[in-house]
Structures are given as structure tokens and as C-alpha cells.
Design a protein around this motif. Structure first.
Motif, PDB file in Angstrom:
ATOM      1  N   ALA A   1      39.116  15.904  49.242  1.00 50.15           N
ATOM      2  CA  ALA A   1      38.212  17.040  49.011  1.00 50.15           C
ATOM      3  C   ALA A   1      38.422  18.136  50.042  1.00 50.15           C
TER       4      ALA A   1
ATOM      5  N   GLU B   1      42.552  20.817  38.666  1.00 52.57           N
ATOM      6  CA  GLU B   1      41.680  19.719  39.068  1.00 52.57           C
ATOM      7  C   GLU B   1      40.238  20.176  39.201  1.00 52.57           C
ATOM      8  N   ASN B   2      39.392  19.653  38.323  1.00 50.35           N
ATOM      9  CA  ASN B   2      37.958  19.936  38.416  1.00 50.35           C
ATOM     10  C   ASN B   2      37.145  18.728  38.848  1.00 50.35           C
TER      11      ASN B   2
ATOM     12  N   GLY C   1      38.638  15.193  40.489  1.00 50.62           N
ATOM     13  CA  GLY C   1      39.023  14.293  41.574  1.00 50.62           C
ATOM     14  C   GLY C   1      38.937  12.844  41.153  1.00 50.62           C
TER      15      GLY C   1
ATOM     16  N   LEU D   1      42.820  12.212  39.079  1.00 45.62           N
ATOM     17  CA  LEU D   1      43.875  12.857  39.871  1.00 45.62           C
ATOM     18  C   LEU D   1      44.987  11.865  40.198  1.00 45.62           C
TER      19      LEU D   1
ATOM     20  N   VAL E   1      43.540  22.920  42.898  1.00 43.07           N
ATOM     21  CA  VAL E   1      42.326  22.138  43.148  1.00 43.07           C
ATOM     22  C   VAL E   1      41.130  23.080  43.204  1.00 43.07           C
TER      23      VAL E   1
ATOM     24  N   MET F   1      35.996  18.969  43.016  1.00 44.97           N
ATOM     25  CA  MET F   1      36.073  17.521  43.193  1.00 44.97           C
ATOM     26  C   MET F   1      34.659  17.014  43.018  1.00 44.97           C
TER      27      MET F   1
ATOM     28  N   GLY G   1      33.032  13.840  44.275  1.00 45.49           N
ATOM     29  CA  GLY G   1      32.894  13.604  45.703  1.00 45.49           C
ATOM     30  C   GLY G   1      31.694  14.268  46.355  1.00 45.49           C
TER      31      GLY G   1
ATOM     32  N   LEU H   1      42.659   9.717  47.802  1.00 44.15           N
ATOM     33  CA  LEU H   1      43.815   9.906  46.928  1.00 44.15           C
ATOM     34  C   LEU H   1      44.722   8.715  47.195  1.00 44.15           C
TER      35      LEU H   1
ATOM     36  N   GLY I   1      44.228  24.197  47.126  1.00 45.98           N
ATOM     37  CA  GLY I   1      42.820  24.436  46.852  1.00 45.98           C
ATOM     38  C   GLY I   1      42.515  25.923  46.902  1.00 45.98           C
TER      39      GLY I   1
END
Lengths: 338, 338
Positions: A267, B227-228, B230, B234, B249, B252, B255, B263, B278
């Protein structure tokens, strides 16, 4: 034709690589065909990437075939040539592999390159002014692309890549912080390689203590990181990144033995808007001339003084390589073959 | 002065966010000073990023202060103006927050923008032609930057970002594959949003089955991923990436509650030479006009038909927001305030 001692990959590691994965054989060098060159290797380069090639699984390149000479960079001297561009006595760098001689197609692009040893010792073309140096150059200049005054970090700081990284980063006005194993390597990184600070990971064996050490060594945070290792060191570095930091991923040595090595807090990629990019320097050959020119100049100016660990004789290559994987080398690991 | 119902952040979540973190209050709207504009909100936007703001810890922005109106995008109508650039009846988009009215400084750059509802419904300026749309546009065009014929994937496919992503990717000649929760959302993604395929993550609740589903949906591998979410999705996507794939990214969501979400195999960054980046779209305001123009055109052409889930009344905002975090919405989640 001289006889040629070679080291083959005999079988693949199950977990940790061991000496029994390799086999020493002696063959005769074949007679040259038109266009071919016979090179006697003076030095063989040992590099972490070779461990990845030993696995059958998908890695960042084709696996090393079983029963064939281990892949590897070499420098040496032309001892016989049937190619007009090469003559006996030429000093050359190539990918001759773990053996005393190689026969090279002189027409294959990029396979054999003549080098000038007036200002740069021959062995450096396997290190600071070779693949490891260009690796540092690519990660620093093409991915991290630091601005003057930024803080950049590298793991395996006292190695061939790390020493070039320090010189290149200092030339760009950065604060450069290394991570290495043991007080001797750390002192060397600061005293000889120009690092502003170096953290001994053996004194900081977990994320929390490493992150604390990084905070002290990088009071303005981390803007760029060159990853040679992976694992908890990467986790700790990410905790100290500034917004828009860049991470060049060149190696994950701790993961080669197949143990899963998660990234604990991805994150942070979002929170700190990080860019993390993996690369293999051999896929960017178009940039090598530019990189080698800068690296050669730094060596000639005395600003890049890499250290070498030299094993003697082709038969010592497997043990030297296994030691490299465990961080036993100090600077660029070579095998001297003459 | 009309009375104004507002929702404040009353206390911070411990773990999962709950309705008790919010508090509904009623105040009077203050008298306008010179240069100020009073906006009556027609719609409030609910977005996953708000969950990050509820935490005190470092996130990708300042935390939402306790006791203040929750941050949020709004569209509405000017009901009183002491600024020459705005007049009563103007339709505007801004960051009015979780309340029925807001007083805005008409001189503050970017705080209030007049919009044209001739071809684009007002609420779309909070979704397809607003922040979520620009988010999809930025990740796709600035980070993934796909070539024609490449395969690009997005999680949370049926949401506001996902629907814009599909239209933008199809306009670039890509194969676009979504991941969403439940057969209804997946059918909608394929039938209405133009996805070439959509994977129901509820049917593929672990890395292994998700990776298998991705292999079937992406026979040529994955070149780009937005990536929405996580977590294991992923991990599964990375297993199917092609060399030089790019991962944008943006979220996440899994999280935010503070659970560590590692990861599993970061070595793939090196093996596949990935770029993972990101971003926060509000840091790239200079690109919004270009993005909004393309998104508005796609809507006007009928190529981007986003779905909305609309809760009624400011008092419904907390529950609607908590539902959004659990994937209960279908398309863009809005609160209608009039």
C-alpha cells in the motif's frame, strides 16, 4: 589446439545452490572456422544473476542448459583469429563462460568487443566499466533519475554495482547511503567509495531496526533506491521513502532459493506514489556506450576505485560463486584464469 | 439563510469503519462575504479514497480533521453569488463535502468549476466525466500507455473508474478484461460497458483460481493492470503479466482497515521487468482538461454509459459509504440531496 578446462551445470539446485551442481571437465579447443576467433580468458566474472539462470523455472532469461558451460562474462586476449577485425594480442571482453578458452563468431553483433587498457585495467571491464557498472548507471540515471540534493540508497553497497552507483550518484550531487554486511564493508564504503553513510544490515536484522537506521542515515527521507537484495531491507526502505520516490529493482538475491519473500506493505506504493521498476541491463544495449564512457572517465579520474576479490583458477569458480551468494566477497568477484 | 445538514467525522475507525464514526448536525449557512458563492448540492460523490482520509496515520493526503464536514466531491447549483464569475442558476462541480450547501471562495483556483449539461448529465461530473473518469484516464494513458492490441485489466470493473477505463481502453484498440464481484456485475461489464471478458472474484477467491481465470481471459498475457483493490488479485495478475507490463496503483481498498496485505512475490517485478506506479489524480490537475474532453466526448457518443447507485438524502451517506467499501454499490455511488 590448447586443452580447455570448463565448468558445466551438471544438475539444478534444490533450494540452496551447492558445489555439486557443477562439474569440471577438460576438452580440446576446436579448430577455428573462417570468421572465428579463439580467446584465452584472463578473468571470469561471477555475478548474482547466474543463480537465477540455474533454475529451470521462468526467470528473467532463458535457463542455463544442463550439461553446458556456465554462462558468464570474460575478459582475455585473442590467441588466434580467422576474422579480419581481430588479431592475436587484442584485448577483448565477451561472454565466454566458465572456461579457459572460448571460440567466438567474430561477426555476431556484441559478442566480442576490443577494449583499451591504457587507463582502465583489463579486469575492470567485467566490473566498474562493464555489466555491473552499466547496471548501476541504468538504474540510477534511467529509473531513479535523481535531482541534485536528493538522497539515494543502494543495497550490496560495497559490491561492483554499489561502488559504481556511489560514484555516479556523487557526480550528480546526491546524498548516497549504502547498506552492506559487516563493519569492514561499511567502513570501506564510506572511506573509499564515497558513500555519505553506510548501514550494516547485520546490526539491523529486522524491518524495525533497519527503518530506524535508515531514518538516521537519511534525515531528508529516501528519493531513490537501487534494489539488489529484496526482503526486509526493501520493506524498511519503502517505509522511509518520500513522495514520488523511485525504486530500481535489479536483484532479489534472497529469493533465488525459492523461498517466498513477500513485500509486506505494498500500500506504500500508493501512499507515497512510488514508481518501482525492474530491469535487465542487457535489454538496453543502445545505452551501453554512453554509460561506459561515463564509467571509464570516473575510473580514469580516480573517482571510481572498485575493489576486487580474485579467486585463482577455473576450479575455484563454484566455491567463489557460492561465497558471492552469501556475501563473502568484498567488491567485484572475479576468477583469474592465467 | 437556509439551514444546512452536514455530516462530520466524529471519531476515527478502529479497524473497520462504522456508522458511529459519523455525526449528523444541522447548522445555518453563513452570510456571504465579497467573492463568495453559495452552492446547493444536488449530488454528493462517495469514493473509496475517503476511507483513507478517516485514518490518522499517514495516507496519501492529509487526514480528515475530526469534528469537520467530511470531504467529498459535489455537483450543484449556485443559489447566491457575490463573485462576478458565478451567477444564480449556474451548474457547478466542486469539493463541497458531505453537506447540503457549501460556501465557496470563487477566487480559489480549481475549487468551483461551471459545467455544461447539454450532453452530459450533471451527476456524471462526479463520475465518468469527473474525478473517477480522470483517474481511469491517468492510469491508462500516463502509466499503462497501452499499444493497440495489448491486453489491459482492471479490478472493480463495474465501478465508476472501471467503466471509464473500459471505454478508454476500447478506444485504443485494447483487449480489456475486468474483475468484479458477482455474476450480475460481470454480465453488466461485458454487456453494457464493453469489456471483452469479466472475472467474478467471488468464484475465484484465491490466487490459484484467479490466476487460472486470468489465463483463460487473457490468452496473450497481461500488458497493463489498473489496481483498485490489492491483495490476492494483484498477486494473481502479476503471475500473468508479460515482460514490460505496467501496473497503475490507484487503490488498495482491502488494506484500509489496517490489516497487513503483503505482495506475495515481488521478485516478479524483476523477472518480468514490471513497472508499478502509484498515483493520485489530484496531483496532476494540468492533465484534467485533456482527460475531461475525451471522457465527455465518449459519453456524448454513447460509448461510455456509466451506471449509478443513488442513495437519497444526506442522512443516508454513512450507510451508503460503508456499503461502497463492501462492494454493495453497482457503478458510481452517489447521494442525491434534493
Amino acid at each position: 589446439m590448447p586443452s580447455n578446462r570448463q565448468i558445466l551445470l551438471d544438475n539444478r539446485p534444490e533450494g540452496e545452490a551447492v558445489a555439486g551442481n557443477f562439474k569440471l571437465v577438460t576438452t580440446d579447443t576446436p579448430a577455428l572456422k573462417e570468421g572465428e576467433v579463439l580467446v584465452r580468458h584472463h578473468y571470469l566474472s561471477l555475478d548474482p544473476y547466474m543463480r537465477g539462470r540455474m533454475n529451470e523455472s521462468k526467470s528473467y532469461a532463458q535457463p542455463q542448459p544442463l550439461g553446458e558451460v556456465m554462462i558468464g562474462g570474460t575478459v582475455g586476449e585473442v590467441v588466434e583469429s580467422k576474422h579480419p577485425k581481430f588479431k592475436t594480442g587484442d584485448q577483448v571482453v565477451g561472454m565466454g563462460g566458465w572456461q579457459e578458452y572460448s571460440v567466438v563468431d567474430g561477426n555476431a553483433p556484441g559478442m566480442l568487443r576490443k577494449v583499451d587498457t591504457t587507463h582502465v585495467p583489463l579486469s575492470y571491464y567485467l566490473g566498474a566499466v562493464g555489466m555491473p557498472g552499466v547496471t548501476a548507471w541504468y538504474g540510477l540515471t534511467q529509473i531513479i533519475a535523481p535531482k541534485e540534493g536528493e538522497t539515494v540508497v543502494v543495497s550490496a553497497a560495497s559490491g561492483a554495482v554499489g561502488s559504481a552507483y556511489a560514484a555516479l550518484a556523487k557526480a550528480r550531487g546526491c546524498r548516497v547511503v549504502g547498506i552492506a554486511g559487516g563493519p569492514e564493508k561499511c567502513a570501506y564504503a564510506v572511506d573509499e567509495l564515497g558513500f555519505d553513510a553506510c548501514i550494516d544490515y547485520r546490526q539491523h536484522p529486522d524491518v524495525k531496526t533497519m527503518a530506524k537506521a535508515l531514518k538516521e542515515a537519511c534525515p531528508n527521507g529516501i528519493d531513490g533506491y537501487f534494489e539488489n537484495v529484496g526482503g526486509y531491507i526493501l520493506d524498511a526502505v519503502l517505509l522511509r521513502t518520500n513522495a514520488f520516490a523511485r525504486v530500481a529493482v535489479c536483484g532479489m538475491i534472497a529469493g533465488y532459493d525459492g523461498a517466498p519473500l513477500p513485500l509486506q506493505n505494498p500500500a506504500l506504493i500508493l501512499v507515497n506514489r512510488l514508481k518501482i521498476e525492474g530491469f535487465i541491463v542487457s535489454e538496453h544495449m543502445e545505452l551501453w556506450p554512453q554509460a561506459l564512457q561515463e564509467l571509464g572517465t570516473l575510473v580514469a579520474q580516480g573517482k571510481l576505485k572498485p575493489r576486487e576479490t580474485v579467486a585463482q583458477g577455473i576450479e575455484s569458480a563454484p566455491e567463489a560463486f557460492l561465497g558471492l551468494l552469501k556475501g563473502k566477497n568484498f567488491g567485484k568477484q572475479l576468477v583469474k584464469l592465467i
